[in-house]
Structure formats: structure tokens, C-alpha cells
Motif scaffolding. Sequence first.
Motif, PDB file in Angstrom:
ATOM      1  N   GLY A 881     -91.992  53.160 -48.899  1.00  0.00           N
ATOM      2  CA  GLY A 881     -91.078  54.146 -49.499  1.00  0.00           C
ATOM      3  C   GLY A 881     -89.822  54.333 -48.661  1.00  0.00           C
ATOM      4  O   GLY A 881     -88.701  54.482 -49.180  1.00  0.00           O
ATOM      5  N   GLY A 882     -89.942  54.347 -47.338  1.00  0.00           N
ATOM      6  CA  GLY A 882     -88.778  54.474 -46.461  1.00  0.00           C
ATOM      7  C   GLY A 882     -87.834  53.304 -46.583  1.00  0.00           C
ATOM      8  O   GLY A 882     -86.595  53.474 -46.577  1.00  0.00           O
ATOM      9  N   ILE A 883     -88.355  52.117 -46.680  1.00  0.00           N
ATOM     10  CA  ILE A 883     -87.513  50.927 -46.837  1.00  0.00           C
ATOM     11  C   ILE A 883     -86.734  51.000 -48.142  1.00  0.00           C
ATOM     12  O   ILE A 883     -85.516  50.727 -48.191  1.00  0.00           O
ATOM     13  CB  ILE A 883     -88.359  49.671 -46.769  1.00  0.00           C
ATOM     14  N   ILE A 884     -87.403  51.365 -49.199  1.00  0.00           N
ATOM     15  CA  ILE A 884     -86.726  51.449 -50.500  1.00  0.00           C
ATOM     16  C   ILE A 884     -85.634  52.523 -50.458  1.00  0.00           C
ATOM     17  O   ILE A 884     -84.526  52.346 -50.991  1.00  0.00           O
ATOM     18  CB  ILE A 884     -87.741  51.739 -51.606  1.00  0.00           C
ATOM     19  N   LEU A 885     -85.903  53.652 -49.800  1.00  0.00           N
ATOM     20  CA  LEU A 885     -84.915  54.724 -49.715  1.00  0.00           C
ATOM     21  C   LEU A 885     -83.682  54.272 -48.934  1.00  0.00           C
ATOM     22  O   LEU A 885     -82.535  54.571 -49.299  1.00  0.00           O
ATOM     23  CB  LEU A 885     -85.553  55.947 -49.048  1.00  0.00           C
ATOM     24  N   ALA A 886     -83.899  53.527 -47.855  1.00  0.00           N
ATOM     25  CA  ALA A 886     -82.778  53.058 -47.046  1.00  0.00           C
ATOM     26  C   ALA A 886     -81.877  52.121 -47.838  1.00  0.00           C
ATOM     27  O   ALA A 886     -80.642  52.209 -47.790  1.00  0.00           O
ATOM     28  CB  ALA A 886     -83.299  52.365 -45.793  1.00  0.00           C
ATOM     29  N   VAL A 887     -82.480  51.221 -48.568  1.00  0.00           N
ATOM     30  CA  VAL A 887     -81.671  50.287 -49.382  1.00  0.00           C
ATOM     31  C   VAL A 887     -80.871  51.057 -50.423  1.00  0.00           C
ATOM     32  O   VAL A 887     -79.694  50.778 -50.688  1.00  0.00           O
ATOM     33  CB  VAL A 887     -82.583  49.252 -50.039  1.00  0.00           C
ATOM     34  N   PHE A 888     -81.476  52.062 -51.035  1.00  0.00           N
ATOM     35  CA  PHE A 888     -80.784  52.864 -52.039  1.00  0.00           C
ATOM     36  C   PHE A 888     -79.572  53.604 -51.434  1.00  0.00           C
ATOM     37  O   PHE A 888     -78.500  53.667 -52.024  1.00  0.00           O
ATOM     38  CB  PHE A 888     -81.773  53.857 -52.651  1.00  0.00           C
ATOM     39  N   MET A 889     -79.746  54.163 -50.249  1.00  0.00           N
ATOM     40  CA  MET A 889     -78.659  54.904 -49.611  1.00  0.00           C
ATOM     41  C   MET A 889     -77.507  53.976 -49.236  1.00  0.00           C
ATOM     42  O   MET A 889     -76.332  54.362 -49.305  1.00  0.00           O
ATOM     43  CB  MET A 889     -79.185  55.618 -48.362  1.00  0.00           C
ATOM     44  N   VAL A 890     -77.780  52.790 -48.817  1.00  0.00           N
ATOM     45  CA  VAL A 890     -76.726  51.827 -48.464  1.00  0.00           C
ATOM     46  C   VAL A 890     -75.881  51.513 -49.681  1.00  0.00           C
ATOM     47  O   VAL A 890     -74.646  51.466 -49.638  1.00  0.00           O
ATOM     48  CB  VAL A 890     -77.336  50.558 -47.864  1.00  0.00           C
ATOM     49  N   GLU A 891     -76.548  51.271 -50.766  1.00  0.00           N
ATOM     50  CA  GLU A 891     -75.793  50.921 -51.965  1.00  0.00           C
ATOM     51  C   GLU A 891     -75.009  52.111 -52.511  1.00  0.00           C
ATOM     52  O   GLU A 891     -73.943  51.960 -53.095  1.00  0.00           O
ATOM     53  CB  GLU A 891     -76.773  50.398 -53.031  1.00  0.00           C
ATOM     54  N   LEU A 892     -75.559  53.293 -52.325  1.00  0.00           N
ATOM     55  CA  LEU A 892     -74.920  54.478 -52.893  1.00  0.00           C
ATOM     56  C   LEU A 892     -73.643  54.835 -52.137  1.00  0.00           C
ATOM     57  O   LEU A 892     -72.612  55.166 -52.736  1.00  0.00           O
ATOM     58  CB  LEU A 892     -75.897  55.660 -52.875  1.00  0.00           C
ATOM     59  N   PHE A 893     -73.635  54.805 -50.838  1.00  0.00           N
ATOM     60  CA  PHE A 893     -72.508  55.248 -50.047  1.00  0.00           C
ATOM     61  C   PHE A 893     -71.717  54.096 -49.433  1.00  0.00           C
ATOM     62  O   PHE A 893     -70.844  54.322 -48.589  1.00  0.00           O
ATOM     63  CB  PHE A 893     -72.969  56.187 -48.928  1.00  0.00           C
ATOM     64  N   ASP A 894     -71.992  52.942 -49.793  1.00  0.00           N
ATOM     65  CA  ASP A 894     -71.289  51.752 -49.319  1.00  0.00           C
ATOM     66  C   ASP A 894     -71.230  51.713 -47.794  1.00  0.00           C
ATOM     67  O   ASP A 894     -70.192  51.535 -47.171  1.00  0.00           O
ATOM     68  CB  ASP A 894     -69.838  51.703 -49.882  1.00  0.00           C
ATOM     69  N   VAL A 895     -72.352  51.969 -47.233  1.00  0.00           N
ATOM     70  CA  VAL A 895     -72.472  51.978 -45.777  1.00  0.00           C
ATOM     71  C   VAL A 895     -72.767  50.570 -45.325  1.00  0.00           C
ATOM     72  O   VAL A 895     -73.657  49.903 -45.853  1.00  0.00           O
ATOM     73  CB  VAL A 895     -73.588  52.935 -45.321  1.00  0.00           C
ATOM     74  N   HIS A 896     -71.895  50.115 -44.307  1.00  0.00           N
ATOM     75  CA  HIS A 896     -72.110  48.768 -43.787  1.00  0.00           C
ATOM     76  C   HIS A 896     -72.914  48.865 -42.507  1.00  0.00           C
ATOM     77  O   HIS A 896     -72.358  48.984 -41.423  1.00  0.00           O
ATOM     78  CB  HIS A 896     -70.744  48.070 -43.551  1.00  0.00           C
TER      79      HIS A 896
END
Length: 921
Positions: A881-896
Amino acid sequence: MKNKLQLICKMQAKGEPSWSLTIPRILLTNSKVISPIEEWFVTISLQEGIVTFTSEGTLLDLIREPILQWVLGRRLSVNSIRKLIWKTKTIKITKSPCANDVALVGLGNASLGGIFIGMTYSGFWEENDTVWYDLLDSVCAEKSEDCGTISLLEMVLTNFNLVLLTSLGLFVSSDLRQPSKVLKFTRIQFCGFETRDYIAAKLWYTELCLANREEFEEDYVAITFGIRRSLSQEATCFYSSTPLHNWKTCVPYAKDRNRLVKNVELIAVLIDHEMSNALFLSATPRSAMVIARKLVNQIIKPHFQYPGFRFPPDFKNVKGMAFHPGTHFLYAFGNQTTEDLEFNTALAPQYITSSEMIFFAYVPPNSSERVIRNKSFHPRHIGKQLQLKTQGNAEIVKIMTHKDYVGFLSSATAILKVPFAVETIQKNDLSGYLTIEEHSKPFFKISLHLGNYHIPPQFQKSDIYKTVVIPGFSSFLILEILNSTNVLTLATMPNMVPTNVIISNDQWYMYNFAKTKPSGWSITTSSCKHVIIHDEVNTARSIIKYLDLGASFTFKIKVLSQEANSIRTKKTPLLKIVIGRSALFNIATKAYWDETDSYIVEMEILNRYFRKGMTSISFIVWQATVDCLTSAIILKLKSSCSYNKHMSFLPKYQISLDAWERGEYQDEHGFNIIKTLPVNYRPPSTMGLAIPTTDNFYHADPSKPRQRNYHPASKKTGKYKQCLNKRTREDCNCTTEQKLSQNIIFSDCTEKVVRFIYPVIQYPIFLNIKDETTSIPMEPPYLVTISEVNKRKNWKLRQSVTDDIKKMKEYLEIVHPHTVFNPKDLNLSISGSELYHFRVTVIPGVTFCKLITEFQIYVDNAPYSFPGRFLIASITAVILGGIILAVFMVELFDVHFWTLFKHLFRKKEVKESTSSFEIGD
């Protein structure tokens, strides 16, 4: 060491060859429990060419017979007993109810100064087989002064106790099934009785073998004192049942005891085990009678079960009664002397056919009743042999009385076996022809006339009581010599007298059946003419058969007759069948003559009723004589569970003993299905894999620590059984059978179990019912319950339920606390791990047997159980669940994240600077 049969041949002292057969005991039985056990009858056949030699004998288990495990008292030598024999006044013998070869003999006399009893296990076959003891110290433990004059009066060996009646009282031994060093006795106290009362007392015991004892079977012993009751005595008859501690009065009510004292003497009391009755033999100065009272819950009830039987007036001096062992035949006996088989009178033979004769017994006119009785045939002569001392014999088959026959008041019909000798006619006496004329009634005169010889024939005085026989006509008994040519006779058949007829010399002859010497006649026992065969062999005289509810049994018995065909009567059955308790079973009988002229009886027996009990069926050859080895076959039937009937679980794999001991047996997939359990193993509980809460240990070893014994619930539970109070596993003395057993009582000894790979799905449960001869799959009407003995969960059963079974299940589950299953097509599924121990129990109502079996299954390679499995799954879910959440946050805020990562971990670069300066002088 492997079991084997061994045939040993040896030479006896006289040079005669002999043989013995050695059979290891384990091939016959494994049990060593001290308890009454039936002695076996065995048949051994030896074949040499076309000749077969058959021998019969008995087989006795010396390890289990109770009385043989004891030292009865002080051991005595044979020589010391020989010195006491001459002082002995009475000898008493008693035998084991289950083994005829185990017997005790006691010597009785007050001057012997002890209680001397000999014990044998071979039926006194050899003198050296009898071991002698003096029981004085065991009986007189208190060492009273009266012990010096104690005398043995009677003794009875029951299934569990030895009972001694002595001049000092009645003594009962301790339980014979629990042997110790020396047998101990307890004195039974009867208030108001003295030494002279015990001397007149008698013991009464109905022999009953209690091997495989049922709840309706008991040993009963009664004592009668044979005296009038005094005011200080409660009664003069007492009885008791196992363990012979509590003795009750035989007559239930006090008013009956008072009436009994005034009118009659109570002589004997016996228990009828088949009909559950108490039989009383009582007598008055004029008559004797037997009455039956009902026996309920080991207590004699007051009311009569049947009308009393009164003996004929001539049966006097009655002394007691006894049951024939294993049958329902009751015998009463006394000390009255019976008339001999022979009686002193002349007989007149009369031919009926060439092989059948009638013998008329002569009684002088105007004789008294006593003389008539002493000169007559009686029913006791039937079956006996009438023998002429010179030659010839015939078997008596019928007795007749004749009130209207003058001189011949009784007669006996006999079958001729060997022709009788005829009186020799000399040239100078009886060699003429006869004429017969009527004299004064009822006598006839016979005249002797000149024959072919010149010397006139004449009668002699020695011809008195000889018989003139004329075939086809009446015979004549010579009573008086009128002169040398005329005699006065008595006709056996007055209507067949050939008067006014010349009887030529070759038409008549003379017999001598007078009571004179060296001629004369006698009555003896007949030779045996019949052989009884059952089950194709001539073996045991007594057979025991157990019939469970719904079971049937076919019994076939054959009687071979050795009589000549000319005298054999095929219309008369050779067997008389007597059934004790006929209503206990359904019995259908068919009797016929086969092609070899043998008489055959086939009996179909069905146990249709749900009630326990026993009965005896006696097959009696009524023509048998005392010379026959067997005159009757006794079939004892028990409506009960046979001790050989049991239920068994059929495992999927048949593993040999060698493979089991090695611990290696691979299934079709190459998986080793034998699991060796850890030492002091206990299965898991519902609290967790490492928290056992059962009391049952497996592979127990008291010298080693207990497995998984950390939780408080685990420490409070767990109890050794066979290893209780032992130090090491070797001290537990586990046998191979106990190690292989799947019974929970032997769990301490269990080392290995069958294992399966997780999960166990639809494992078929096959159950069989086995008895002495058959093995059948278990199916309805049998229904079962299945439980896990260690109270484990995570298992379930699948069954097939028809409409009929559904109705039975619904009814039984109302009154039964457990779920009821159909044993046919039953399947087991297990979702847990490690050892599961199941018990299968048959629902009562369709069998008398308590059918129970157990089986074990070890489930291996199972996933972790709760809570381990739950925790692993939870942690894995959190990480994913943590891995999936991290990927979602990267895509949402365009964090590199990669750029940040590079800046964070990249080393800072340091640039090199160059400069110069001058140093002055």
C-alpha cells in the motif's frame, strides 16, 4: 525372533515314539490379564498316506487362569501328603468353572491339624502335577485355640474366589484376579451358629464360566445349615453374589421363614442363570418338592415363578440338587439305594420277528407288591442290554406292563444283536415231538412223545423255568414237571397256543433264561452304537456362540448309527433337543436322514430381539449308553457381544511392520508418509500452535523436558499414562503392540504416525466390522459419531444422507449430544496442521457391542497458523500500500524524486585555485 510352529518327535522311556507340538503363545493370544478364560478343546490330525490319526485334547492358558497365579499356603511335599492320606475321612474336589483341568482336592479330618489342599492344572493326570499346600495359617490368621481342631468340610472354586466351609465357619478368599504372595481369607460371620451347625451345613453353587462376563452374569454361592432355626438365628439359609461379601437370607420374608421352620426343611438353593430364578429344594417327612422364585437385581423375590414340582412318594431321603454344567438340566439326588438292573426271576422269550423279541418276566401268583416290584421290568432298563451267560444278547427298547396277564405282569421288547444259545437236545432226553392241551386256566400242559430214537425222551427237574419256543406261536415257560413226559407251562400269548397240533422235533427248541448257574441271564449297559459329529469333526461337547442383534447362526449336527440296517428304525429320531430359554432367539429346525442313513439336524438361529441373555440347547442321543464318549452336545447361545467382534479403521496405505519400524514408506508421489513425533509431543490447541492444552502425551519420555511447555495453560495440563511415576522411557515398558496402537490409552507409547501433505481434502474413511469369521464394511443401520480426542478444530466431515437416514439422524440427534453420521461414503477434510486424533463410536441400539475405533492423521507442510500467518499478510499489505501511495503522489504533484535524489547524494566538487607571490630579499 520370528514366530513358528515346531513339531518335536522323541522316544519315551519304554521305547515308544511320541511327539509334541510347540506353538508360541503370541500366535494364539497377546493378553496377559489375569481373568477367567475358557479352556479350548483342540483336535490334532496326523496324516500318513491314506491313514488319518485324530487326537483330541485341551488347551489351557496357564498365564491367565486366576487360581494358578497364587501360592495357596505353606508348600508341602508329596511324601508328607502320603502320610496324611490314611487319616483322611473325606475328600472334596472342586474345579475351575472355565477350565476342567484346573482343580483342587481337599482332605478332611479334624485330626489332621490343618487344611490340606492340592492344586492341579492337568486334571490329576499325573501325581507330580499336583502341588500341595497347608492353608491353616491363611485361614486361621488370628491363631485361636480352635484352629488346632479345624477340619475342611466343603470347598467351592468360583470364577473370582475360593470358598472354604470348615468346622470353624465359612471363609472367602480375596479376589483371585489380583494375586499377591499368599492367598488371604475373610471369615463370614453368621450370628448364632456354632461348630456343630457348620458340620451339618452344605454349600451350593451353580457352575458358570464368566469369561467375557456380561452385566447379567454373576457368581452365586448359597449355604444351608440343615437344622431347625433357633431364636438367635436369623435364618438357616444364606446366599451371596460376587464378591461374596454381603450375605442375604434365602427366604425373603420373615413370616415365610417362620412357616418354613414349622413345616418343611430347606435343603438346597441353586440359581438358574438362564431363567434368572432361584430354585429351592425342600422336604417334609413324607415328600419333597422344588419351587422357583424370581431373581431380580441379585435379590430373591417372594413370589413363585412357576407352580412347584412335587417328587413321587417313593423318592425319599433327598439330599440335594445340581445343574448339569452348561445346561438347563436339574438333578435331585439322595442317599436312597436304587434297585439293581437285574432282578431274580425267570424270563420267557417270545419271537415277534427274526430280530425282535419280547421277554416276559415271571411273577408267582398272589405275590406281594414288593415281590412284584422286585420281579418286574422298569423304565430304567430301556437302553440296556439283556445278556445270556452262555451266548447272545439283545437291546431293550421298550417296557410294557400287563395287569391282565397272570404270571407275566411286565415285559421288555428287545432288538436281537447276537442270537441266543439254544439248549442242546441230547439223544436220551428231549428229542421227540410235542402236543399241547389246555390245563386249568391259565396253564397249558405240554406232552413229549417218542421221536426217531428208541429211548423215550423225558423232562428233567433242571428244565423248570426254561422256555419252550415254537416260532410263529406262543412260547411256554415251564413251571412244574408233572412226570417225565408232561410239564405244566404258562403261555406268553394265550391266544396263539397251537392246541391239537403235533409240533415236530424240528419245529421247537428250548431256551434257558432261568436265574441259575452256570446258565442264566443278566442286564448290563449296552455298547455304544452312535457317534455325534458337528461341524464335520467330532470335537467339543460344549460350544459357546455369541449372537449380536440381527446376527444369525447355522448349526449342523449329525448322528452316525452303527446298528445293522435290519434292526434300524428310521422313523424314530435319534436326537432329543431341549432348549432352556426358547423365547430368546428365533429358532428353525430341520431334521432328516441322509443317503448314508445318518440322522442330521440343521438349526437356523436368529437373534431378532434387543435383549441380553443366554440359553442352552442340548442335543441328546437318547439311545446312547454309558460306554459312549459323548451322549450329548451342549450349544450355549449368548445374546450379547462377542469379545472377538470389533470395529476397525482401514487406512489408505498398508504399511508393513518393517517399514514402520524403519520410519520410511513412500506413497505414489515419493513422499515419506511416516512421521516420527518429537519426544513428549502434544498437539496444538485453539490458542495457538505453541500452546498445547491437552492432557495426552505422545512419544512420552519422563527423563526429557516437555515440548512447548511455556504458556500457563500448557503447564497446567499434560498427564502421563503408562509412563506415570516412571523415570525413563524404558521404564514405561511399551510393547510393540502398544507402539503400533492408535488408541488414546497407549498414546505415551506412540512414536510414529501417518502424515499427509496439507491440505487434507475428502480423505475417505473406511470402517469395517469384524468377528470370528467375517469382515463386512460398516453401513446403515449402523450410525456413528466422530470426535477429536484432543478437542482440535479445523476439520469437517462430508456424508451421504438418504431420506431414511435423515429421519434416523433427526431422531438420534435430539437425544444424542453429538452429530450423527452415515459411515458409508464418509469423507474427512482437515484445514489445520500437525496431529489429529479421531475417535469413531457406533450409536447404540443396533448392536450389543460398544464399537469404538481410533485413527490418527498428521498434517505436514501446512502454512503458518494464526497469528503468524495473519501478521505476515498484514505487513505485506502495508508495504504494498505504501508503494502504491508513493507512485500516486509523484504523478499527482509532478515531483521528480530522481533529481532530488541526485542532488542529495551527489558529492560536492572542490575547484583548485592557483596564485603566486614573491619573497623579497
